[in-house]
Design a protein around this motif. Structure first.
Motif, mmCIF file in Angstrom:
data_model
loop_
_atom_site.group_PDB
_atom_site.id
_atom_site.type_symbol
_atom_site.label_atom_id
_atom_site.label_comp_id
_atom_site.label_asym_id
_atom_site.label_seq_id
_atom_site.Cartn_x
_atom_site.Cartn_y
_atom_site.Cartn_z
ATOM 1 N N TYR A 150 49.098 1.467 66.342
ATOM 2 C CA TYR A 150 50.245 1.922 65.557
ATOM 3 C C TYR A 150 51.008 3.058 66.223
ATOM 4 O O TYR A 150 52.063 3.467 65.731
ATOM 5 C CB TYR A 150 49.809 2.347 64.145
ATOM 6 N N LEU A 151 50.476 3.582 67.328
ATOM 7 C CA LEU A 151 51.143 4.673 68.039
ATOM 8 C C LEU A 151 51.364 4.271 69.486
ATOM 9 O O LEU A 151 50.432 3.838 70.169
ATOM 10 C CB LEU A 151 50.286 5.946 68.007
ATOM 11 N N GLY A 152 52.576 4.416 69.977
ATOM 12 C CA GLY A 152 52.856 4.211 71.378
ATOM 13 C C GLY A 152 52.596 2.797 71.847
ATOM 14 O O GLY A 152 52.663 1.830 71.084
ATOM 15 N N GLU A 153 52.281 2.682 73.122
ATOM 16 C CA GLU A 153 52.040 1.389 73.745
ATOM 17 C C GLU A 153 50.734 1.463 74.530
ATOM 18 O O GLU A 153 50.562 2.336 75.384
ATOM 19 C CB GLU A 153 53.196 1.029 74.678
ATOM 20 N N GLY A 154 49.801 0.586 74.202
ATOM 21 C CA GLY A 154 48.509 0.609 74.875
ATOM 22 C C GLY A 154 47.725 1.871 74.611
ATOM 23 O O GLY A 154 46.863 2.263 75.404
ATOM 24 N N GLY A 155 48.000 2.495 73.478
ATOM 25 C CA GLY A 155 47.306 3.733 73.131
ATOM 26 C C GLY A 155 47.941 4.987 73.681
ATOM 27 O O GLY A 155 47.506 6.089 73.335
ATOM 28 N N PHE A 156 48.972 4.870 74.519
ATOM 29 C CA PHE A 156 49.630 6.033 75.117
ATOM 30 C C PHE A 156 50.925 6.359 74.372
ATOM 31 O O PHE A 156 51.717 5.472 74.062
ATOM 32 C CB PHE A 156 49.960 5.779 76.589
ATOM 33 N N VAL A 157 51.130 7.649 74.112
ATOM 34 C CA VAL A 157 52.323 8.120 73.404
ATOM 35 C C VAL A 157 52.954 9.247 74.218
ATOM 36 O O VAL A 157 52.335 10.295 74.407
ATOM 37 C CB VAL A 157 51.988 8.638 71.997
ATOM 38 N N GLU A 158 54.161 9.048 74.707
ATOM 39 C CA GLU A 158 54.873 10.114 75.402
ATOM 40 C C GLU A 158 55.431 11.097 74.384
ATOM 41 O O GLU A 158 56.092 10.695 73.429
ATOM 42 C CB GLU A 158 56.010 9.540 76.249
#
Length: 213
Positions: A150-158
């Motif tokens: 539910y956050l970012g892409e692939g677990g990564f959030v800039e």
């Protein structure tokens, strides 16, 4: 040297006049600090972050590492977010972790990794931070907490609005370890066993990053 920033502080809720004061976050003004979230049955994020941080610090020191913490108890107020970055920067840490847990919708699960974007101050450590984040994502998979979708892409959030990431001069990642408002995540987050697994995962990722330099 390793930097550990346990999010928030146990006394923040009782000192709004302190934690609501604006400070520079590297791009704009933000509150000095916040209270954090909690599980539905009242287990606070501050207790979780402090538990993991102290376990991690003990594990690292037992292995011979030097550790700097941004706070020395779970009963105080602050420090402000800009001061936390300064503590880790001044210690010239080789790598650092900012430990948190999320307060999202109850239907959402999992851990995510908040990573920096160039701010002028952190430019030299953005790519190292992202390499370290990839290693931490791998290690966190072993804890039993799923990767958040539910956050970012692939677990990564800039993120460009967090002082710890904007102001850092050392490789650093903010770990949202799980969602405190989700019942399954909450059971894990409150578990001493999971907290130890999380500390071990962070330690392994730090070691992998330092070996890779």
């Amino acid at each position: 040297m390793v930097g550990i920033d346990p999010g928030h502080n146990g006394g923040n809720a009782g000192a709004p006049e302190v934690i609501n004061e604006p400070v520079w976050n590297g791009r704009s003004q933000s509150p000095c600090n916040t209270t954090g979230t909690a599980t539905d049955d009242g287990y606070p994020e501050t207790d979780f972050t402090w538990a993991v941080a102290t376990k991690l610090a003990a594990d690292l020191r037992a292995s011979g590492a030097k550790v700097v913490m941004t706070r020395d108890s779970n009963t105080g107020v602050g420090p402000c977010i800009d001061e936390r970055a300064e503590i880790i920067n001044d210690a010239k840490a080789d790598v650092a972790i900012d430990i948190h847990a999320d307060g999202a919708a109850a239907s959402e699960r999992g851990y995510s990794l908040l990573i920096p974007v160039p701010s002028g101050t952190n430019d030299e450590v953005v790519e190292p931070s992202r390499r370290y984040a990839r290693m931490l994502r791998t290690e966190m998979r072993k804890t039993g907490m799923p990767l958040a979708s539910y956050l970012g892409e692939g677990g990564f959030v800039e993120r460009d609005d967090l002082a710890g990431l904007n102001l850092t001069t050392v490789p650093q990642v903010l770990l949202e370890t799980g969602n405190m408002r989700n019942a399954r995540d909450a059971r894990l987050l409150k578990s001493d066993r999971f907290q130890k697994r999380t500390a071990a995962a962070i330690k392994r990722a730090m070691a992998a990053y330092l070996r890779s330099r």
